[in-house]
Design an enzyme around this catalytic site. Structure first.
Site, PDB file in Angstrom:
ATOM      1  N   GLU A 257       0.817  -1.219   0.000  1.00  0.00           N
ATOM      2  CA  GLU A 257       0.000   0.000   0.000  1.00  0.00           C
ATOM      3  C   GLU A 257       0.845   1.261   0.000  1.00  0.00           C
ATOM      4  OE1 GLU A 257      -0.695  -2.615   1.873  1.00  0.00           O
ATOM      5  OE2 GLU A 257      -2.685  -3.220   1.184  1.00  0.00           O
TER       6      GLU A 257
ATOM      7  N   HIS B  29     -11.244  -3.893   9.122  1.00  0.00           N
ATOM      8  CA  HIS B  29     -11.735  -3.828   7.739  1.00  0.00           C
ATOM      9  C   HIS B  29     -13.085  -3.118   7.671  1.00  0.00           C
ATOM     10  CE1 HIS B  29      -8.829  -7.127   7.572  1.00  0.00           C
ATOM     11  NE2 HIS B  29      -8.760  -6.954   6.269  1.00  0.00           N
TER      12      HIS B  29
END
Lengths: 336, 416, 344
Positions: free
Chosen positions: A68, A137
């Protein structure tokens, strides 16, 4: 279904609307590239990119490694040097891995370099709770990024805006962070054909009312509309403002509504403390609209807790329609 | 330099006192010796006089408990600049007497009480703006919001009411012609009005009679009444505006409670007190009857409840019931009374307690009660101390002045 | 100023074989410029003319200049907090650099960036970076743009030994290799990340060994030897330009000064510093040019004099330049609407 001579409006899902926006951008502008984890043949973690890789190939729809920070940084560097990257995070929670590039680089490069450059990068963040994915999440971190000058942060709540805001983001010279609520991906709604912009920095009045103003973001705008319809049955007319952009915030639309109704309820999924609603509230309290307030401002936000796994707990920590109905009724009736 | 007004020590072991009521408002000129405020200690209630002349500022809010010697207000010379209070704001120990907030309201009592009264009125920005525009003193507005907060609707109601014809201030005041000497003020009960005194009046005509309609009753405008204290304050203001040196007070039921509260804070102005089946002396009350009367929209639903008010039900004739229903035809009036019932008698309980006031009374006092009262138990009368005369009537219900006007009239006339 | 260059043979250094005398003299001049610029900056700092801190690269000039020899203005570099040398090597104007140092409106960043953010976009310098490892993914992005847009540009990514332990280093090298991007990673290993030596911080002996993990060539060279640096980086740039992907070059060098102005130098000895000062890259470069007949002994003072004059002029320019307007403190956070056409 379109007897009138108006532009074609079909019903698409929120995810399809985003894909259509990317499709248009890829077709029209060679500089546009999609980057992200598993956005190629897999189609994206939430199947948003779908089969775009088949149409545009792996050089335009690029699977990145699970990197990321690196991926976001590559997108920043590419944006700095002539490309128009759209970087997809699998979950908005993973922004935490890329914060350095988002916050220290993308947001600040233009300023640090005295205006010599722009960083026209678009980043997409599937966000929010309701999927049973628990604490790592399910977050709504838009306020984190909204706190950073140099970024623009949007939260579409309809398929039409999901497409329009993405196309607007691509035409924007500065970094635009798009928070897409995962529970909205399947939402169906009318979406105009072709290229159009939903303006960044402009809120939408989803429902007109006179008794109180509900300023909501993302999926909470949809919940607020449902709550307002419910309230309407008992004679309480709520005005629902879908903020759509967190930064820069549409001050005028919010203030005008509060001047009219005298009551403000902020509804947002992110943690209530130091969240988007805090900014909306402060904006009103600092403005002349303060003089029109006829009750304290009320905020409904996420609990001060990580998102839990158990489905009932998960529902309990973010505002739901009955919570909004109750808070709005109490506010409208002068009970708060 | 402004003059300090302190919480005086009036009792040997007094550590603090509670401000019950101010007789003057912030910004008002007072003269030395004027009654300035009422205090209540563990043992006593008393009026405190202004220590000097000056313009009153920085009032500690009513209901605030303040340690002795601490300032409760400051008196400024004319033209003297008024800034922050010269010393720290009155340190309040607690804020009693606020209407019970809903559970989510987590007030910060110390902070709230520390706000000087001049700024301590709870009002929303919009309400303040409306009051400014309308030239209304917020102190005259009873707030209906949580913790008595004045909201725009409260100011609007007052503006509407003051726009409507109403003589002598906010509440409707009617006077009987003739009569001399100390006037008699008549305070009717809940869901009634000034006309209810008619059967008793022939016996009292020798005195000037002044009837006050409670808010939301008779000719008075609908005013927001969040609690008994607000209603009592309204009556106190109305009484002040009447500008009477002395008066007899006669009150029935809720009016009795108001008469008692008024006598408690204006002892020097009250010549005598007559309480007929007064509220405020115990928790019990027939909530069903109150609800039934306020909700009734038709003769058929009203009459059974009216009959509960009296012992001999035959006196509630169809004609009488119809007259009452006609007087209650206005839905706004019924709604206002329903709201007042909810505030004063929530869940069928008297939410205010005047037993302490009863114990403190200085004026000659009589309590009249029917032993067949089904609305408020007559045994509440037994709270009275020996100096209070007690008259109990057999075969009389909650409305002695209507059920036995001649007998009651004779008794009153002997003392008034 | 050059005499007759000596005949080239296999023992002739790469740089002398590959570049014209003019280019080599210019390179030496730049190395002097870097050193005098930084000495001037240090002096200005002590006189209170500079706000904040600075990170000096005195002793590392061969790495900066040697690594940029094969680059044109079309090529990009990303730099580090110790980036003055890279900036000068890529052709920056000293006046604008000093002005930025002094926080002036005429500086490269109009006084918004300071020492740690000096950039010169026109010359392909995408900027110094205050974050260790911050420039690595950005360099990969720039290389991605070059490849996609077919500009032919190569990006040289400077970073220090400290950055090689950041996640961004590994993510960036991996992606550059996976996508075969035209980028050259130049690690300036000056032995210490602030106070922590590479021996204590890095598992491999040489940073260049890490290239193997990303299937790219890796080479460790004497970073104080201008010719060695040039030879290694030029080959990597050529490889990148040919579409063969990235390389990792490690220039082993040494900073004479502390990490920043707050460094009390407790982690290394005077002897160690003296030992490295004896390996002065500028002196070695001068010697090489004299040995190969490109310069004479007497030329060196002339170059130094000329450079000192340039630095003095640059400082004067910076001193006389206006400060930014307070009212414009929030300018350039976002691209103004009027500029959007150009940006889009």
């Amino acid at each position: 279904m379109n007897a009138e001579n108006t532009p074609e409006v079909r019903t698409l899902s929120y995810a399809e609307a985003i894909r259509e926006a990317m499709d248009i951008a890829l077709a029209e502008d060679e500089r546009v590239v999609l980057m992200g984890e598993d956005i190629g043949v897999y189609g994206g973690a939430f199947q948003v990119t779908g089969d775009l890789v088949e149409k545009y190939g792996e050089t335009r729809v690029m699977d990145t490694p699970i990197s990321e920070l690196g991926g976001a940084g590559v997108a920043v560097g590419a944006a700095l040097t002539g490309l128009r990257p759209i970087f997809e995070f699998q979950f908005s929670d993973f922004a935490t891995l890329a914060m350095e590039q988002i916050v220290n680089q993308a947001a600040k490069l233009r300023y640090m370099l005295g205006g010599a450059v722009s960083v026209p990068v678009v980043m997409r963040f599937p966000a929010g709770s309701g999927t049973g994915a628990a604490a790592q999440h399910s977050q709504s971190l838009e306020a984190w990024l909204g706190h950073v000058p140099g970024l623009k942060v949007v939260q579409p709540s309809t398929p039409e805006d999901a497409k329009g805001l993405l196309l607007a983001a691509l035409d924007d010279p500065d970094p635009v962070m798009i928070f897409e609520h995962k529970l909205l991906y399947k939402m169906q709604g009318p979406v105009p054909e072709g290229r159009y912009h939903t303006p960044i920095g402009k809120a939408a009045i989803r429902r007109v009312g006179s008794d109180l103003s509900i300023v909501a973001t993302s999926i909470m705008a949809q919940k607020a509309i449902a709550a307002a319809d419910e309230l309407g049955k008992s004679g309480v007319e709520a005005e629902v403002i879908d903020l759509r952009t967190v930064r820069p915030m549409d001050r005028e639309t919010v203030l005008a509504s509060v001047r009219k109704t005298g009551r403000l309820l902020c509804v947002y999924e992110g943690v209530k403390t130091l969240g988007v609603g805090a900014e909306v509230s402060a904006m009103v309290a600092e403005s002349d609209a303060f003089d029109f307030l006829d009750a304290p401002i009320v905020r409904l936000g996420g609990a001060d807790a990580p998102i839990p796994y158990n489905p009932e707990l998960e529902k309990a920590v973010v505002p739901q329609v009955p919570d909004i109905v109750e808070a709005a009724a109490a506010l409208a009736q002068g009970r708060t | 330099m402004p003059t300090e007004v302190i919480m005086p020590k009036v009792d040997m072991d007094m550590a603090s006192g509670t401000i019950m009521a101010w007789h003057a408002e912030a910004g008002q000129m007072v003269d030395a010796g004027d009654p300035l405020f009422d205090i209540e200690t563990d043992k006593a209630a008393m009026e405190v006089e202004a220590p000097a002349s000056g313009i009153l500022h920085h009032l500690a809010p009513e209901g605030t408990k303040i340690a002795i010697g601490e300032p409760v207000a400051w008196l400024y010379a004319e033209g003297e600049e008024v800034g922050a209070p010269p010393s720290a704001a009155p340190a309040a120990e607690e804020v009693p007497a606020a209407p019970a907030p809903k559970e989510e309201a987590a007030p910060e009592p110390a902070h709230a009480a520390a706000i000087p009264a001049a700024e301590g009125l709870r009002a929303t920005p919009r309400a303040r703006g409306l009051a400014r525009e309308g030239g209304i003193d917020l102190a005259a507005v009873a707030g209906t919001g949580p913790r008595g907060r004045i909201q725009a609707g409260d100011v609007a109601a007052l503006l509407k009411a003051s726009a409507a014809p109403a003589q002598g201030g906010a509440l409707s005041i009617t006077r009987a012609k003739g009569g001399t000497g100390t006037p008699v003020i008549l305070l009717h009960g809940f869901a009634s009005d000034a006309a209810s005194w008619a059967p008793l009046e022939p016996a009292l005509r020798h005195r000037p009679l002044i009837r006050i309609d409670l808010p939301g009753h008779g000719g008075s405008p609908t005013l927001p009444i969040p609690d008994f204290a607000a209603l009592a304050a309204l009556i106190r203001r109305t009484f002040t505006e009447l500008d009477l040196a002395r008066a007899h007070l006669v009150g029935h039921s809720l009016g009795g409670a108001l008469a008692l509260a008024l006598a408690d804070t204006r002892p020097r102005n009250i010549e005598s007190l007559t309480l007929i089946a007064p509220a405020g002396l115990g928790p019990e009350i027939d909530g069903a009857a109150l609800t039934g009367i306020t909700r009734a929209t038709r003769l058929e639903s009203l009459a059974p409840w009216l009959r509960r008010l009296v012992h001999d039900e035959t006196i509630v004739t169809d004609g009488y019931a119809r007259a009452v229903m006609t007087a209650r035809a206005d839905p706004g009036l019924r709604a206002a009374q329903a709201g007042m019932a909810e505030a004063l008698f929530p869940d069928g309980v008297q939410a205010f307690d005047l037993r302490a006031a009863l114990a403190r009374l200085q004026a000659p006092t009589r309590i009249l009660w029917g032993r067949r009262d089904r609305i408020i138990p007559w045994r509440h009368a037994l709270e009275a101390k020996g100096a209070v005369a007690l008259h109990l009537f057999e075969n009389i219900g909650h409305l002695p002045q209507i059920e036995a006007p001649e007998e009651i009239g004779k008794l009153l006339a002997a003392h008034l | 100023m050059a005499g007759n260059p000596q005949m080239l043979d296999a023992n002739t250094p790469y740089a002398v074989r590959s570049y014209s005398p003019e280019a080599l003299i210019e390179a030496l001049r730049k190395m002097y410029l870097i050193r005098r610029f930084e000495e001037g900056a240090e002096d200005s700092y002590m006189r209170g003319l500079i706000h904040g801190t600075m990170h000096l690269s005195i002793g590392q000039e061969a790495s900066a200049v040697g690594s940029c020899m094969a680059l044109s203005d079309n090529d990009k570099i990303t730099s580090t907090h110790r980036g003055h040398g890279h900036c000068v090597a890529k052709g920056a104007d000293l006046g604008k650099m000093f002005a930025e140092f002094f926080g002036k409106e005429t500086g490269y960043c109009r006084g918004r960036g300071g020492s740690m953010h000096i950039a010169d976009v026109e010359k392909g310098n995408l900027g110094a970076n205050g974050i260790v490892g911050g420039g690595l993914p950005i360099a990969v992005g720039a290389a991605l743009s070059a490849k996609r847009l077919g500009t032919g540009a190569v990006t040289v990514c400077f970073f220090g030994d400290g950055a090689n332990n950041e996640g961004a280093f590994h993510e960036a090298l991996n992606m550059a290799a996976v996508w075969k991007l035209p980028v050259v990673f130049v690690c300036e290993n000056n032995k210490y990340g602030m106070s922590t030596s590479t021996e204590r911080s890095t598992a491999v002996k040489n940073v260049a060994e890490r290239a193997a993990a990303y299937a790219m060539p890796g080479e460790t060279v004497d970073g104080n030897d201008f010719s060695a640096v040039t030879e290694a980086v030029d080959a990597a740039v050529a490889r990148a330009r040919a579409g063969e992907g990235p390389s990792l070059i490690e220039n082993v060098t040494y900073r004479w000064r502390g990490h920043s102005k707050s460094d009390r130098n407790r982690y290394r000895t005077k002897e160690e510093i003296a030992e490295w000062q004896a390996k002065d890259p500028i002196a070695r470069m001068g010697r090489m040019l004299i040995d190969h007949g490109i310069l004479t002994e007497t030329d060196l003072p002339k170059i130094e004099e000329e450079v000192a004059e340039t630095v003095a002029e640059a400082i004067a320019f910076a001193k006389e330049s206006p400060d930014p307007k307070i009212a414009e403190a929030t300018r350039d956070v976002y691209t103004p609407a009027t500029a959007r056409g150009a940006a889009a």
